[in-house]
Motif scaffolding. Structure first.
Motif, short mmCIF file in Angstrom:
data_model
loop_
_atom_site.label_atom_id
_atom_site.label_comp_id
_atom_site.label_asym_id
_atom_site.label_seq_id
_atom_site.Cartn_x
_atom_site.Cartn_y
_atom_site.Cartn_z
N UNK A 19 -5.09 6.93 -1.24
CA UNK A 19 -4.20 7.59 -2.22
C UNK A 19 -4.55 9.07 -2.40
N UNK A 45 4.86 15.08 -1.34
CA UNK A 45 4.94 13.86 -2.16
C UNK A 45 3.99 12.78 -1.64
N UNK A 46 3.90 12.68 -0.30
CA UNK A 46 3.17 11.56 0.30
C UNK A 46 1.66 11.67 0.14
N UNK A 47 1.02 10.51 -0.02
CA UNK A 47 -0.44 10.45 -0.02
C UNK A 47 -0.87 9.36 0.96
N UNK A 48 -2.16 9.30 1.26
CA UNK A 48 -2.68 8.28 2.15
C UNK A 48 -2.46 6.91 1.52
N UNK A 49 -1.87 5.95 2.26
CA UNK A 49 -1.59 4.63 1.67
C UNK A 49 -2.85 3.86 1.28
N UNK A 50 -3.98 4.25 1.87
CA UNK A 50 -5.21 3.51 1.58
C UNK A 50 -6.07 4.19 0.52
N UNK A 62 4.62 8.63 -10.30
CA UNK A 62 5.48 9.65 -9.69
C UNK A 62 6.98 9.42 -9.94
N UNK A 108 0.87 -1.18 0.00
CA UNK A 108 0.00 0.00 0.00
C UNK A 108 0.90 1.22 0.00
N UNK A 109 1.47 1.53 -1.15
CA UNK A 109 2.44 2.62 -1.21
C UNK A 109 1.79 3.98 -1.04
N UNK A 110 2.38 4.85 -0.21
CA UNK A 110 1.80 6.18 0.02
C UNK A 110 2.26 7.22 -1.01
N UNK A 111 2.16 6.83 -2.29
CA UNK A 111 2.57 7.76 -3.36
C UNK A 111 1.51 7.76 -4.45
#
Lengths: 253, 89
Positions: B30, B23-28, A137, A130-133
């Motif tokens: 997105x 850069x980061x988004x929620x892992x669930x 990207x 479950x990548x947080x990107x």
């Protein structure tokens, strides 16, 4: 993400020893436990060869100056630091791992190392499934000795595909599950007679015994190529290196 | 010296750099994450979950997430509205 509850009768002791390192949280604990000696052991066990294989993996990823790069299952950061050198000051590297202990060591190494370009590294505790990107990207992804340890390899490949820019590559280095009987015999011999005894000195016999069953359950080069193509990659090829003991999957989105 | 200063400055706030938080988004879900300096965490408003930042490292494994209860969400909603109005793209 729940852990499988295993209630095993005493007679099935050896099977339970193998079965207990199956779920994600057990693996997370394993890597937390070996973190302090991980680097030294890798050097010892591969006679320093792992450094060469990692450089090859980074070359295959196509990483170049100015790129946004991702190193999955980064552990203590070996591949991350190599990617950082490729990216340079204008680039950015993210090292992701689900072990807090490994990341802590990686972060300390970053602080201790003198190269200025390592400032382009950020560490993230995360799950390869479950990548947080966001989508598309990264310009390149590396994964060293990680794919074999994720509980859902298909899902991991799908996530890597999702976060890669079109035309970019993922370079996955790991043990090779060989179809050659002689290589397989040699690989098993090395694990039984070199790896586990050495790990025992560090008090980590059980953790490194996991290696043999883990390679056994891994996919062959051909199966890995198919896994990548099924996940949507347009091109996938698996290279055998280190005398067939190691393998590197290179897949292009 | 510069590195040490940068490191200290990072630690003084939430502990993560602005670049990384973008850069980061929620892992669930997105979806984008919102930095909450007060609790040193990243909030996923889309699913009402907060992820901690420990020693400058964002913890975004799904099981690290803490479900925000209504009071937290309402407090964060007000903060979100304020920051949303100033950070409109």
């Amino acid at each position: 993400m729940s852990c499988l509850q295993l209630s095993v009768p005493p007679l099935a002791a050896s099977r339970s020893k193998r079965a207990t390192i199956r779920c994600a949280s057990d693996r997370q604990e394993l890597f937390n436990r070996i973190a302090p000696v991980y680097d030294n052991l890798n050097d010892l066990l591969s006679l320093g060869q792992h450094r060469i294989w990692k450089r090859m993996a980074v070359s295959w990823s196509g990483a170049k100056p100015g790129d946004s790069l991702l190193d999955l299952c980064c552990g203590s950061g070996d591949l991350t630091f190599l990617m950082s050198e490729k990216a340079g000051e204008r680039g950015k590297v993210i090292g992701l791992d689900f072990s807090k202990e490994q990341l802590s060591i990686a972060s300390s190494r970053q602080y201790m190392l003198s190269k200025g370009c390592y400032n382009n590294i950020e560490w993230v505790e995360g799950d390869a499934l479950d990548l947080p990107f966001s989508n598309g990207y990264f310009d390149a992804i590396t994964m060293g000795y990680g794919l074999r340890n994720v509980v859902d390899k298909r899902r991991a490949m799908q996530e890597m595909f999702r976060v890669l820019k079109p035309g970019s590559r993922v370079s996955i280095l790991d043990f090779n599950k060989t179809v050659q009987p002689l290589t397989a015999f040699f690989q098993e011999w090395v694990i039984d007679n070199v790896v586990v005894p050495t790990a025992t000195v560090y008090g980590l016999a059980k953790e490194y015994q996991y290696l043999k069953s883990s390679i056994d359950e891994f996919l062959t080069g051909k199966e890995l190529e198919k896994l990548a193509l099924d996940a949507g990659f347009s091109y996938a090829i698996h290279y055998e290196i280190g005398g067939g003991l190691m393998g590197n999957l290179v897949a292009t989105r | 010296m510069v590195r040490l200063t940068n490191w200290l400055l990072q630690e003084a706030g939430t502990g993560i750099s602005k670049t990384l938080s973008e850069i980061l988004v929620c892992p669930l879900s997105k979806q984008t994450l919102r930095v909450c300096e007060e609790s040193a965490s990243l909030i996923s408003d889309s699913i009402g979950v907060s992820f901690p930042i420990k020693d400058g490292i964002p913890c975004l494994v799904p099981t690290d997430g803490k479900i925000l209860d209504v009071d937290d969400t309402m407090k964060d909603d007000n903060a979100a509205q304020d920051s949303a109005s100033t950070n409109k793209e």
